[in-house]
Motif scaffolding. Structure first.
Motif, PDB file in Angstrom:
ATOM      1  N   ARG A 268       0.833  -1.200   0.000  1.00 36.21           N
ATOM      2  CA  ARG A 268       0.000   0.000   0.000  1.00 36.21           C
ATOM      3  C   ARG A 268       0.876   1.261   0.000  1.00 36.21           C
ATOM      4  NH1 ARG A 268      -5.274   0.710   1.385  1.00 36.21           N
ATOM      5  NH2 ARG A 268      -6.540  -1.185   1.469  1.00 36.21           N
ATOM      6  N   PHE A 269       1.916   1.253   0.835  1.00 30.67           N
ATOM      7  CA  PHE A 269       2.794   2.418   0.917  1.00 30.67           C
ATOM      8  C   PHE A 269       3.797   2.446  -0.227  1.00 30.67           C
ATOM      9  CE2 PHE A 269       1.350   1.898   5.330  1.00 30.67           C
ATOM     10  CZ  PHE A 269       0.904   3.190   5.587  1.00 30.67           C
ATOM     11  N   HIS A 270       4.334   1.274  -0.588  1.00 25.78           N
ATOM     12  CA  HIS A 270       5.351   1.230  -1.644  1.00 25.78           C
ATOM     13  C   HIS A 270       4.761   1.592  -3.006  1.00 25.78           C
ATOM     14  CE1 HIS A 270       9.169   0.179  -3.382  1.00 25.78           C
ATOM     15  NE2 HIS A 270       8.634  -0.744  -4.167  1.00 25.78           N
TER      16      HIS A 270
ATOM     17  N   LYS B 129      -1.668  13.553  -9.162  1.00 28.65           N
ATOM     18  CA  LYS B 129      -0.329  14.144  -9.219  1.00 28.65           C
ATOM     19  C   LYS B 129      -0.003  15.095  -8.070  1.00 28.65           C
ATOM     20  CE  LYS B 129       0.509  13.500 -14.142  1.00 28.65           C
ATOM     21  NZ  LYS B 129       0.881  14.131 -15.425  1.00 28.65           N
ATOM     22  N   PRO B 130      -0.958  15.879  -7.530  1.00 26.32           N
ATOM     23  CA  PRO B 130      -0.608  16.749  -6.397  1.00 26.32           C
ATOM     24  C   PRO B 130      -0.078  15.941  -5.213  1.00 26.32           C
ATOM     25  CG  PRO B 130      -2.743  17.362  -7.319  1.00 26.32           C
ATOM     26  CD  PRO B 130      -2.352  16.072  -7.971  1.00 26.32           C
ATOM     27  N   LEU B 131       0.818  16.540  -4.447  1.00 25.69           N
ATOM     28  CA  LEU B 131       1.485  15.827  -3.363  1.00 25.69           C
ATOM     29  C   LEU B 131       0.500  15.296  -2.336  1.00 25.69           C
ATOM     30  CD1 LEU B 131       4.200  14.927  -2.289  1.00 25.69           C
ATOM     31  CD2 LEU B 131       4.436  17.148  -1.150  1.00 25.69           C
TER      32      LEU B 131
ATOM     33  N   ALA C 293      -2.125  10.256  -0.197  1.00 32.03           N
ATOM     34  CA  ALA C 293      -3.395   9.588   0.114  1.00 32.03           C
ATOM     35  C   ALA C 293      -3.522   8.211  -0.537  1.00 32.03           C
ATOM     36  CB  ALA C 293      -4.566  10.476  -0.327  1.00 32.03           C
ATOM     37  N   ILE C 294      -2.610   7.867  -1.447  1.00 31.40           N
ATOM     38  CA  ILE C 294      -2.727   6.617  -2.203  1.00 31.40           C
ATOM     39  C   ILE C 294      -2.891   5.381  -1.316  1.00 31.40           C
ATOM     40  CG2 ILE C 294      -1.407   5.018  -3.676  1.00 31.40           C
ATOM     41  CD1 ILE C 294      -0.518   7.448  -5.316  1.00 31.40           C
ATOM     42  N   PRO C 295      -2.096   5.201  -0.246  1.00 32.32           N
ATOM     43  CA  PRO C 295      -2.241   3.980   0.557  1.00 32.32           C
ATOM     44  C   PRO C 295      -3.598   3.838   1.230  1.00 32.32           C
ATOM     45  CG  PRO C 295      -0.172   5.094   1.044  1.00 32.32           C
ATOM     46  CD  PRO C 295      -0.991   6.037   0.229  1.00 32.32           C
TER      47      PRO C 295
ATOM     48  N   ASP D 227     -10.605   1.261  -2.179  1.00 37.42           N
ATOM     49  CA  ASP D 227     -10.655   0.050  -3.015  1.00 37.42           C
ATOM     50  C   ASP D 227      -9.294  -0.343  -3.540  1.00 37.42           C
ATOM     51  OD1 ASP D 227     -10.437   2.268  -4.595  1.00 37.42           O
ATOM     52  OD2 ASP D 227     -11.895   1.624  -6.099  1.00 37.42           O
ATOM     53  N   PHE D 228      -8.252   0.017  -2.803  1.00 42.45           N
ATOM     54  CA  PHE D 228      -6.885  -0.250  -3.224  1.00 42.45           C
ATOM     55  C   PHE D 228      -6.654  -1.748  -3.437  1.00 42.45           C
ATOM     56  CE2 PHE D 228      -2.374  -0.959  -2.791  1.00 42.45           C
ATOM     57  CZ  PHE D 228      -1.807   0.145  -3.363  1.00 42.45           C
TER      58      PHE D 228
END
Length: 248
Positions: free
Chosen positions: A95-97, A229-231, A236-238, A242-243
């Motif tokens: 999730r983080f990587h 793309k914004p930081l 927030a990706i991890p 529904d990741f």
């Protein structure tokens, strides 16, 4: 590398390169501050404990002082390989990587693009790994000084010929190797894990190559659109709900 990538890119047509670099470098500086403020003291204490108690593999091997430096660098690079594999195989770590892999505009600055959560988890793991290896803080600093330019080089968008890349990857990880690792095709993403020395992937049969790197689709498709793309969105990706569904 920024200037070289602009003059001799492998993947042409990159736009807003300065903004892209700025985002990744900002994230890298944030992570550096977290390590310095939160973990550096504990990492120093753990390595000093091993040195004073003569604890760890390097001490138990009873190698000479000059040889201990080579052993330390090789052993820690092996750890980096296995930690990287874990980041792909363990759901929480991935999730983080995935923040690192979400960069579809791969370049040297991507070497600094890691989620702060991944940096924290990696630092916690080092608290156990460094004394187990018996590695000193100075040896770690030398390893990091060796690794950073190599890691930035193999993430870079520098157009290097197949001939020179083949010569370099006899020893170190090269762009042709690492571009494959940043493919959005999972069997390729799950290959070429090494940091400095390329022989780990050959030894553990995770080496993979493309004859034409331009055929590689870089990044993770669902996170390559403009909204990610914004930081603040990168961070927030991890935590995307529904990741797991999208990445299994």
């Amino acid at each position: 590398l920024w200037f070289i990538e602009g003059a001799w890119p492998e993947f042409a047509g990159r736009k807003r390169r300065t903004a892209h670099y700025a985002r990744n470098v900002t994230l890298g500086l944030l992570n550096g501050a977290v390590v310095a403020l939160v973990f550096s003291g504990a990492i120093l204490l753990s390595s000093e404990f091993a040195r004073e108690q003569k604890f760890g593999l390097i001490h138990w091997m009873r190698v000479s002082d000059p040889a201990s430096w080579l052993v330390a660098i090789i052993l820690f690079d092996a750890w980096q390989y296995f930690w990287h594999v874990l980041n792909h195989k363990v759901s929480l770590l991935w999730r983080f990587h995935a923040v690192h892999h979400s960069d579809a505009e791969l370049d040297a600055s991507t070497a600094l693009r890691f989620h702060t959560g991944e940096i924290a988890l990696s630092s916690v793991a080092r608290l156990a790994v460094l004394p187990f290896l018996g590695m000193t803080i100075v040896q770690l600093a030398v390893y990091e000084a060796m690794a950073l330019p190599i890691v930035m080089f193999h993430h870079s968008n520098v157009g290097i010929s197949a001939k020179y890349d083949r010569l370099l990857r006899m020893l170190i990880v090269t762009p042709w190797m690492h571009w494959v690792h940043h493919s959005d095709y999972k069997p390729e993403t799950d290959s070429n894990y090494a940091s400095i020395f390329s022989f780990w992937d050959r030894l553990f049969r995770t080496f993979r190559l493309r004859h034409n790197p331009l055929e590689i689709r870089l990044g993770l498709e669902e996170f390559s659109v403009e909204e990610w793309k914004p930081l603040r969105r990168v961070l927030a990706i991890p935590f995307t709900h529904d990741f797991e569904k999208r990445h299994n």
